[in-house]
Scaffold this active site. Structure first.
Site, mmCIF file in Angstrom:
data_model
loop_
_atom_site.group_PDB
_atom_site.id
_atom_site.type_symbol
_atom_site.label_atom_id
_atom_site.label_comp_id
_atom_site.label_asym_id
_atom_site.label_seq_id
_atom_site.Cartn_x
_atom_site.Cartn_y
_atom_site.Cartn_z
ATOM 1 N N HIS A 172 4.892 9.402 -0.723
ATOM 2 C CA HIS A 172 4.601 8.031 -0.315
ATOM 3 C C HIS A 172 5.839 7.149 -0.145
ATOM 4 O O HIS A 172 6.005 6.499 0.877
ATOM 5 C CB HIS A 172 3.645 7.358 -1.312
ATOM 6 N N ASN A 232 1.604 3.705 -4.043
ATOM 7 C CA ASN A 232 1.787 2.736 -5.127
ATOM 8 C C ASN A 232 0.566 1.820 -5.282
ATOM 9 O O ASN A 232 0.379 1.228 -6.336
ATOM 10 C CB ASN A 232 3.061 1.908 -4.919
ATOM 11 N N HIS A 233 -0.275 1.714 -4.244
ATOM 12 C CA HIS A 233 -1.485 0.891 -4.375
ATOM 13 C C HIS A 233 -2.634 1.644 -5.036
ATOM 14 O O HIS A 233 -3.653 1.031 -5.348
ATOM 15 C CB HIS A 233 -1.898 0.319 -3.018
ATOM 16 N N ASP A 254 -1.890 4.678 -0.202
ATOM 17 C CA ASP A 254 -2.152 3.286 0.189
ATOM 18 C C ASP A 254 -3.400 3.183 1.068
ATOM 19 O O ASP A 254 -3.352 2.684 2.195
ATOM 20 C CB ASP A 254 -0.919 2.622 0.821
ATOM 21 N N ASP A 257 0.229 4.678 5.381
ATOM 22 C CA ASP A 257 -0.643 3.656 4.786
ATOM 23 C C ASP A 257 -1.796 3.308 5.728
ATOM 24 O O ASP A 257 -1.597 3.186 6.941
ATOM 25 C CB ASP A 257 0.140 2.351 4.561
ATOM 26 N N HIS A 311 4.769 3.751 3.274
ATOM 27 C CA HIS A 311 5.137 2.681 2.345
ATOM 28 C C HIS A 311 5.775 1.436 2.969
ATOM 29 O O HIS A 311 5.554 0.329 2.505
ATOM 30 C CB HIS A 311 6.043 3.252 1.250
#
Ligand SMILES: [Mn+2]
Length: 284
Positions: free
Chosen positions: A157, A104-105, A72, A45, A234
Site C-alpha cells: 500500500h 492505512n485506512h 484503502d 485506493d 496511497h
C-alpha cells in the site's frame, strides 16, 4: 455508461459476509507469495467510490485474471461498506484469484476519523457502531504485501520502511493488530516515494512517524528482496498513475470521484515483466 449502483447490504448481510471471510483472511500469510501468477490487474485506493468500484468489478466479473487490491477501500467516499463487502464477496467466490491487501485506512484509528465510522453510524446508529468494530476485526487479518511472477513484482500500500531490509523481514510479524504496533508496520502503510530524497526524509505532509523514501532506499530494498518492480497506492495522483525511479515503481490511484478533486482513476496491468497503466474512464 456503466451502472453505478453497487449491491445494497443489510446489517445481517454484512455480519454474514464478514464472519465468512474472517477465516479466509486469517489463514493468509502477512506476505502473499504468488510465484506462479504471471499476469494480474492491480488496483489502488478506492476510498468508498461506488462508480470506480462498479467499473473495476465489471472487469473482474467478466475476466479470469488475478486481481490484487492495494487497500484503502473505506473512508472519504460514502460507499465504503458497499465497496468492501462487494470485494469480499468476490474473495469468497474466488479466493485464489482475488487478493485484498491492507491500506492505512483499514486501521481503526484512521477509519474512526476519516468517514467510515460516520458512514456506518449514520446508516444504522448503535448497530452501525457495532459493525464498525466487526469490520476492523476483519481488516486486522488482511495481508500487507504480495509478490508475483517468482518475486519479480512486489505489491503493497504505502512504501518502504526505514527499518525493513527486505520483504522477507516482514514475515516475522503477525497479523491481528487494529493499529500498527511499530514503526515498520506504520511506515509500510504510510510512506511515500520521492525523487528528491536519497534515503529517507521526514514526511511533513503526512505527519510524525511517516517518511519519504528515495531512490537509494528503494534500490537497496529491491536488491535485498531480489525484486524488479513495485506497484503501490496511497498517494493522491490527479493523473491516476505516476512512475518513479526509472519506471521501477508505479504509484496508482483508482477513484473516479475523490471528494470532488479531479482524478483520472487508473489501475495497473502486470504481464510477464511488463507494467501498463489502464485508465478506468476507458473501461466505462
Ligand atoms: Mn492510503
Amino acid at each position: 455508461m456503466v451502472k453505478v449502483s453497487l449491491k445494497e447490504y443489510s446489517p445481517d448481510d454484512i455480519r454474514k459476509i464478514l464472519r465468512r471471510v474472517e477465516g479466509v483472511f486469517y489463514d493468509e500469510p502477512i506476505v502473499l507469495d504468488l510465484g506462479d501468477v504471471r499476469r494480474a490487474y492491480i488496483v489502488g485506493d478506492i476510498h468508498g467510490d461506488a462508480v470506480a468500484a462498479s467499473i473495476i468489478l465489471r472487469l473482474l466479473d467478466k475476466s479470469d485474471e488475478v486481481f490484487i487490491f492495494l487497500g484503502d477501500y473505506v473512508d472519504r467516499g460514502s460507499y465504503g461498506t458497499e465497496v468492501f463487502c462487494s470485494l469480499v464477496e468476490r474473495k469468497l467466490d474466488s479466493p485464489q484469484r482475488v487478493f485484498l491487501l491492507r491500506g492505512n485506512h483499514e486501521c481503526q484509528e484512521t477509519n474512526r476519523y476519516y468517514g467510515f465510522y460516520e458512514e456506518l453510524a449514520m446508516k444504522w446508529w448503535e448497530e452501525g457502531a457495532a459493525l464498525w468494530d466487526e469490520f476492523n476485526k476483519v481488516f486486522s487479518y488482511l495481508p500487507l504485501a504480495a509478490r508475483i511472477d517468482e518475486g519479480r513484482l512486489i505489491c503493497l500500500h504505502g512504501g518502504i520502511p526505514r527499518r525493513l531490509r527486505s520483504l522477507d523481514g516482514l514475515k516475522r510479524y503477525r497479523k491481528g493488530w487494529r493499529d500498527p504496533e511499530d514503526d515498520v508496520l506504520l511506515e509500510l502503510l504510510w510512506n511515500d516515494p520521492d525523487e528528491s530524497v536519497d534515503e529517507f526524509a521526514p514526511n511533513f505532509m503526512r505527519g510524525p512517524g511517516v517518511f519519504l523514501f528515495g531512490r537509494k532506499a528503494f534500490e537497496r530494498f529491491m536488491q535485498e528482496t531480489r525484486a524488479e518492480l513495485m506497484v503501490r497506492a496511497h498517494t493522491y495522483i490527479p493523473e491516476g498513475a505516476r512512475w518513479f525511479f526509472d519506471k521501477r515503481l508505479l504509484s496508482i490511484f483508482s477513484p473516479i470521484d475523490y471528494v470532488g478533486r479531479p482524478v483520472n482513476g487508473s489501475i495497473a496491468l502486470y504481464d510477464r515483466g511488463e507494467l501498463k497503466v489502464v485508465e478506468l474512464r476507458k473501461l466505462r
